[in-house]
Scaffold this active site. Structure first.
Site, PDB file in Angstrom:
ATOM      1  N   LYS A  14      13.465 -41.732  -5.416  1.00 12.22           N
ATOM      2  CA  LYS A  14      14.347 -41.633  -6.578  1.00 12.22           C
ATOM      3  C   LYS A  14      15.044 -42.969  -6.818  1.00 12.22           C
ATOM      4  CE  LYS A  14      18.643 -40.690  -7.417  1.00 12.22           C
ATOM      5  NZ  LYS A  14      18.884 -41.403  -8.684  1.00 12.22           N
ATOM      6  N   GLY A  66      23.246 -46.859  -0.571  1.00 13.39           N
ATOM      7  CA  GLY A  66      24.214 -46.720  -1.652  1.00 13.39           C
ATOM      8  C   GLY A  66      25.620 -46.767  -1.098  1.00 13.39           C
ATOM      9  N   GLU A  96      22.099 -46.854   4.624  1.00 12.84           N
ATOM     10  CA  GLU A  96      22.453 -48.267   4.423  1.00 12.84           C
ATOM     11  C   GLU A  96      23.565 -48.265   3.387  1.00 12.84           C
ATOM     12  OE1 GLU A  96      21.398 -50.670   6.143  1.00 12.84           O
ATOM     13  OE2 GLU A  96      19.380 -50.188   6.850  1.00 12.84           O
ATOM     14  N   CYS A  98      25.202 -55.648  -1.004  1.00  9.67           N
ATOM     15  CA  CYS A  98      25.903 -55.072   0.143  1.00  9.67           C
ATOM     16  C   CYS A  98      26.161 -56.118   1.220  1.00  9.67           C
ATOM     17  CB  CYS A  98      25.101 -53.912   0.699  1.00  9.67           C
ATOM     18  SG  CYS A  98      23.382 -54.313   0.922  1.00  9.67           S
ATOM     19  N   GLU A 151      35.278 -53.082  -0.797  1.00 12.53           N
ATOM     20  CA  GLU A 151      34.049 -53.670  -1.314  1.00 12.53           C
ATOM     21  C   GLU A 151      34.149 -53.732  -2.832  1.00 12.53           C
ATOM     22  OE1 GLU A 151      30.320 -51.420  -1.262  1.00 12.53           O
ATOM     23  OE2 GLU A 151      29.424 -53.238  -0.452  1.00 12.53           O
TER      24      GLU A 151
HETATM   25  P1  NAP Z   1      25.722 -44.561  -5.101  1.00  7.40           P
HETATM   26  O1  NAP Z   1      26.533 -43.958  -6.171  1.00  7.40           O
HETATM   27  O2  NAP Z   1      25.999 -44.151  -3.715  1.00  7.40           O
HETATM   28  O3  NAP Z   1      24.208 -44.249  -5.499  1.00  7.40           O
HETATM   29  C1  NAP Z   1      23.109 -44.618  -4.725  1.00  7.40           C
HETATM   30  C2  NAP Z   1      21.950 -43.692  -5.032  1.00  7.40           C
HETATM   31  O4  NAP Z   1      22.309 -42.368  -4.627  1.00  7.40           O
HETATM   32  C3  NAP Z   1      21.607 -43.584  -6.514  1.00  7.40           C
HETATM   33  O5  NAP Z   1      20.225 -43.412  -6.642  1.00  7.40           O
HETATM   34  C4  NAP Z   1      22.355 -42.338  -6.927  1.00  7.40           C
HETATM   35  O6  NAP Z   1      21.837 -41.711  -8.068  1.00  7.40           O
HETATM   36  C5  NAP Z   1      22.172 -41.473  -5.714  1.00  7.40           C
HETATM   37  N1  NAP Z   1      23.155 -40.402  -5.599  1.00  7.40           N
HETATM   38  C6  NAP Z   1      24.399 -40.328  -6.143  1.00  7.40           C
HETATM   39  N2  NAP Z   1      24.986 -39.168  -5.800  1.00  7.40           N
HETATM   40  C7  NAP Z   1      24.099 -38.497  -5.031  1.00  7.40           C
HETATM   41  C8  NAP Z   1      24.134 -37.225  -4.377  1.00  7.40           C
HETATM   42  N3  NAP Z   1      25.213 -36.423  -4.428  1.00  7.40           N
HETATM   43  N4  NAP Z   1      23.048 -36.842  -3.666  1.00  7.40           N
HETATM   44  C9  NAP Z   1      21.975 -37.637  -3.581  1.00  7.40           C
HETATM   45  N5  NAP Z   1      21.876 -38.836  -4.186  1.00  7.40           N
HETATM   46  C10 NAP Z   1      22.933 -39.268  -4.899  1.00  7.40           C
HETATM   47  O7  NAP Z   1      25.785 -46.133  -5.078  1.00  7.40           O
HETATM   48  P2  NAP Z   1      25.518 -47.125  -6.270  1.00  7.40           P
HETATM   49  O8  NAP Z   1      26.701 -46.962  -7.158  1.00  7.40           O
HETATM   50  O9  NAP Z   1      24.181 -46.929  -6.829  1.00  7.40           O
HETATM   51  O10 NAP Z   1      25.450 -48.545  -5.499  1.00  7.40           O
HETATM   52  C11 NAP Z   1      26.568 -49.265  -5.103  1.00  7.40           C
HETATM   53  C12 NAP Z   1      26.898 -49.036  -3.628  1.00  7.40           C
HETATM   54  O11 NAP Z   1      25.733 -49.062  -2.794  1.00  7.40           O
HETATM   55  C13 NAP Z   1      27.793 -50.079  -3.023  1.00  7.40           C
HETATM   56  O12 NAP Z   1      28.796 -49.493  -2.260  1.00  7.40           O
HETATM   57  C14 NAP Z   1      26.865 -50.907  -2.124  1.00  7.40           C
HETATM   58  O13 NAP Z   1      27.396 -51.598  -1.063  1.00  7.40           O
HETATM   59  C15 NAP Z   1      25.947 -49.893  -1.628  1.00  7.40           C
HETATM   60  N6  NAP Z   1      24.689 -50.533  -1.208  1.00  7.40           N
HETATM   61  C16 NAP Z   1      24.400 -50.697   0.113  1.00  7.40           C
HETATM   62  C17 NAP Z   1      23.226 -51.315   0.520  1.00  7.40           C
HETATM   63  C18 NAP Z   1      22.835 -51.494   1.937  1.00  7.40           C
HETATM   64  O14 NAP Z   1      21.701 -51.868   2.203  1.00  7.40           O
HETATM   65  N7  NAP Z   1      23.684 -51.242   2.898  1.00  7.40           N
HETATM   66  C19 NAP Z   1      22.351 -51.774  -0.435  1.00  7.40           C
HETATM   67  C20 NAP Z   1      22.678 -51.608  -1.766  1.00  7.40           C
HETATM   68  C21 NAP Z   1      23.837 -50.978  -2.137  1.00  7.40           C
HETATM   69  P3  NAP Z   1      22.431 -42.060  -9.566  1.00  7.40           P
HETATM   70  O15 NAP Z   1      21.782 -43.322  -9.921  1.00  7.40           O
HETATM   71  O16 NAP Z   1      22.041 -40.946 -10.421  1.00  7.40           O
HETATM   72  O17 NAP Z   1      23.923 -42.201  -9.407  1.00  7.40           O
END
Ligand code: NAP
Ligand code: MG
Length: 450
Positions: free
Chosen positions: A153, A206, A228, A262, A354
């Site tokens: 996804k 995420g 991650e 990240c 962050e």
């Molecule tokens: P996010 O809201 O956590 O979303 C990540 C993914 O999870 C998206 O595909 C999202 O779908 C999905 N998602 C959201 N709610 C969910 C649920 N209840 N159940 C299952 N999946 C769900 O994060 P983001 O806003 O996309 O990205 C920013 C964050 O990601 C930052 O905090 C960043 O640090 C972190 N990040 C970490 C890494 C790492 O490698 N450690 C890498 C990249 C990003 P939708 O698109 O529909 O919301």
């Protein structure tokens, strides 16, 4: 259901893409489940050949994939080409794994003992919007190599490159159902990966907030999970370092991908005796940082991915005194300038949280112990850098900082040859490196009495 995609550099809508319903997600999981036994039983050399074919076809479409990412996500064209190339390279690297997924022969009394690494079944990969291509590849390539089938996804707002890579997998000859991209909402499709009993592992990248929910959901079925999550990584500059070099390199380490990384080194710790020199040189580097149309070959930084992300980062800037900033282009789109804040209080949100945008906070420290303490005074522990010419200090500080990935006199952190993942609230488990395929297997032990 559908999603309207917006070009972040212009703010203009450009495409409607279908968004999967829960029934669509169930159908994709069922196809992956049905495809699993045959994929598991493909001879190792043949699975390797198919993954190399997949890598080659991704390589042939590098420019097309890069252009999609520029339009959908606002990544600079240079970065986007690297990201598509990373998918090719990660597939190539793990194409060697099917023929090397070796077990052990363990000395035991009374017989022979051997271990096997068997694939889990269907793996669900949930990808965020900040690096749509690389993060997808880090999940699906080792999972496929180990003999699993994959449903993936992409983030709702950045699905285009993943959809295209899913088509390329079929063109490369992967059997239908082995790798399926399911664009849609996290709360619908992502959630279904967690609750569906035929998905045996969830790989999530995420936010920490959603990651905790995923982990709790997976606990219901004792499902494998890799997380991650976020970071607030420290870039520690000692007085004995190449201070000019460290200052010149610092913007790239935090403003790359507009800080939506990240691993961004969003806290800079500078030893007090060189603090003024460092900040002076940083100002020059930040004023030279080129924030411009991401399709321009000269661009170093594009816009924020969305209006929502722009507003979320702006909220941090409203409350602080800005030391200096770079520029932004005129016109529409979700632009923010590269921004530097000087911090003296480790309780400030801009120092602790962050921000996930082009904002860096700089603070002075006295000595090595204080540098390590400040670096570790964080809920996160993903990445970090240490600038020093003292080898002993480089090793002491590397061992002292509680984080998964450190680089000394450089900012390199994600290299597909080496393990990647976080301490503390930055995550659970590791991706990449030579062992990643094993994380997509169960280890089976067999004792044979002789
Ligand atoms: P996010 O809201 O956590 O979303 C990540 C993914 O999870 C998206 O595909 C999202 O779908 C999905 N998602 C959201 N709610 C969910 C649920 N209840 N159940 C299952 N999946 C769900 O994060 P983001 O806003 O996309 O990205 C920013 C964050 O990601 C930052 O905090 C960043 O640090 C972190 N990040 C970490 C890494 C790492 O490698 N450690 C890498 C990249 C990003 P939708 O698109 O529909 O919301
Ligand atoms: Mg979100």
């Amino acid at each position: 259901m559908s999603t309207t995609l917006v070009n972040p550099a212009t703010g203009r809508e450009f495409l409607e893409v279908p968004a999967a319903t829960e029934a669509d997600a169930d159908a994709a999981i069922a196809r992956a489940h049905d495809a699993f036994p045959a994929w598991r039983d493909v001879a190792p050399g043949e699975r390797a050949r198919l993954l190399r074919a997949f890598a080659a076809i991704v390589g042939q479409h590098n420019e097309e994939l890069a252009r999609l990412e520029v339009e959908n996500s606002g990544h600079t064209i240079g970065n986007a080409r690297w990201e598509a190339g990373n998918v090719r390279d990660v597939l190539t690297y793990y194409s060697a794994a099917p023929e090397r997924l070796v077990g052990k022969q363990i000395p035991v009394p009374g017989g022979v003992d051997v271990t096997f690494h068997e694939p889990l079944g269907v793996v669900g990969v949930i990808v965020p919007w900040n690096f749509p291509m690389p993060i997808a590849g880090w999940g699906f390539a080792p999972a496929l190599a180990a003999g699993n089938t994959v449903v993936l996804k992409p983030a709702e707002i950045t699905p285009l490159t993943a959809i295209r890579i899913g088509e390329l997998a079929l063109e490369a000859g992967l059997p239908p159902g082995v790798f399926t991209v399911v664009p849609g909402k996290g709360s619908v499709v992502g959630q279904r990966f967690v609750t569906h009993p035929d998905v045996h592992k969830v790989v999530f990248t995420g936010s920490t907030e959603v990651g905790k929910q995923i982990m709790a959901g997976c606990a219901e079925q004792v499902k494998h999970v890799t997380l991650e999550l976020g970071g607030k990584s420290a870039n520690i500059v000692f007085a004995d370092a190449d201070v000019a070099g460290a200052a010149t390199a610092a913007p790239g380490a935090v403003f790359d991908n507009a800080g939506q990384d990240c691993c961004a080194r969003s806290r800079i710790l500078v030893q007090r005796s060189v603090y003024d020199e460092f900040v002076g040189r940083l100002e020059t580097a930040v004023r030279d940082w080129r924030t411009m149309d991401p399709s321009d070959e000269q661009s170093q930084m594009g816009p924020m991915v969305s209006a929502g992300q722009q507003a979320s980062v702006q909220r941090y800037l409203d409350g602080v005194t800005i030391a200096f900033q770079g520029g932004t282009p005129d016109g529409d789109g979700y632009w923010l300038p590269a921004t530097v804040v000087e911090s003296t209080d480790a309780r400030e949100p801009v120092w602790r949280e962050e921000v996930f945008g082009p904002v860096v906070a700089v603070m002075a420290f006295e000595d090595e112990d204080e540098a390590i303490a400040l670096a570790n005074d964080s809920d996160y522990g993903l990445s970090g850098s240490i600038f020093t010419h003292d080898l002993g200090r480089a090793l002491r500080v590397s061992r002292g900082v509680q984080t998964g990935n450190l680089s000394v006199n450089s900012h390199s952190s994600v290299r597909y040859w080496t393990p990647f993942g976080g301490y503390k609230m930055s995550g659970l488990g590791r991706e990449l490196g030579p062992d990643a395929p094993y994380a997509f297997t169960e280890e089976k032990n067999v004792f044979i009495a002789t």
